[in-house]
Scaffold this motif. Structure first.
Motif, PDB file in Angstrom:
ATOM      1  N   ASN A   1     120.923  78.278  22.473  1.00  0.00           N
ATOM      2  CA  ASN A   1     120.592  77.007  21.834  1.00  0.00           C
ATOM      3  C   ASN A   1     121.817  76.170  21.505  1.00  0.00           C
ATOM      4  O   ASN A   1     121.690  75.094  20.927  1.00  0.00           O
ATOM      5  N   ASP A   2     123.024  76.618  21.831  1.00  0.00           N
ATOM      6  CA  ASP A   2     124.234  75.846  21.572  1.00  0.00           C
ATOM      7  C   ASP A   2     124.299  74.655  22.517  1.00  0.00           C
ATOM      8  O   ASP A   2     123.840  74.715  23.651  1.00  0.00           O
ATOM      9  N   THR A   3     124.898  73.558  22.038  1.00  0.00           N
ATOM     10  CA  THR A   3     125.075  72.395  22.895  1.00  0.00           C
ATOM     11  C   THR A   3     126.373  72.549  23.667  1.00  0.00           C
ATOM     12  O   THR A   3     127.294  73.249  23.244  1.00  0.00           O
TER      13      THR A   3
ATOM     14  N   ASP B   1     129.867  66.605  27.190  1.00  0.00           N
ATOM     15  CA  ASP B   1     128.655  66.044  27.767  1.00  0.00           C
ATOM     16  C   ASP B   1     128.941  65.629  29.210  1.00  0.00           C
ATOM     17  O   ASP B   1     129.996  65.064  29.498  1.00  0.00           O
TER      18      ASP B   1
END
Length: 164
Positions: free
Chosen positions: A19-21, A25
């Motif tokens: 669940n880590d981002t 990006d």
């Protein structure tokens, strides 16, 4: 450490970071230069002159050259329209049937056809006509099955490849 414990540790790390981002990006990263597309080459569009044509052979030559360029451009546009269209080659002709095969097909369909026509027309059928129609159907079927053959083709070698 055993290989099993290494795999277990890697698996725990994967589950813990599920669940880590992401740190970076993907939208912030620039495109690699190898994926940049060059701009499309510009096409030269030649329009015929609207005013009076130049007199003499030079003016006529200029007009002919412009018309040739327009014609070539139209041909290029027509080629683009047909680019993705596929036309299959014409199918090969059907094989010629020999006389026994033709007779077998006539018997296969002729026997039941005679029985159907006789039943619809209300004809009185004799025993021999009924027997002949049924025997023709069965004989035509058997003849076609026997002539069909069940062996491999004669022109193939020892390896047929995949047979479905």
């Amino acid at each position: 450490m055993t290989p099993q414990s290494d795999e277990d540790e890697v698996w725990r790390q994967i589950v813990a970071s599920f669940n880590d981002t992401a740190e970076h990006d993907s939208a912030d990263q620039p495109w690699p230069d190898s994926e940049n597309l060059s701009p499309e080459p510009t096409r030269r569009v030649v329009k015929p002159p609207e005013g009076p044509l130049m007199s003499g052979s030079f003016g006529d030559q200029l007009r002919d050259d412009e018309l040739r360029d327009d014609e070539l451009e139209r041909r290029d546009d027509d080629d683009d329209d047909d680019e993705g269209h596929f036309q299959p080659p014409p199918p090969p002709p059907l094989p010629k049937l020999d006389l026994p095969t033709k007779l077998a097909w006539v018997a296969l369909f002729g026997g039941p056809a005679y029985l159907l026509v006789a039943a619809v027309a209300g004809w009185h059928m004799e025993g021999w006509a009924l027997f002949t129609a049924v025997a023709a159907f069965i004989g035509g079927f058997v003849a076609l099955v026997v002539r069909m053959g069940d062996g491999p083709p004669n022109d193939s070698g020892w390896d047929d490849g995949a047979v479905v």
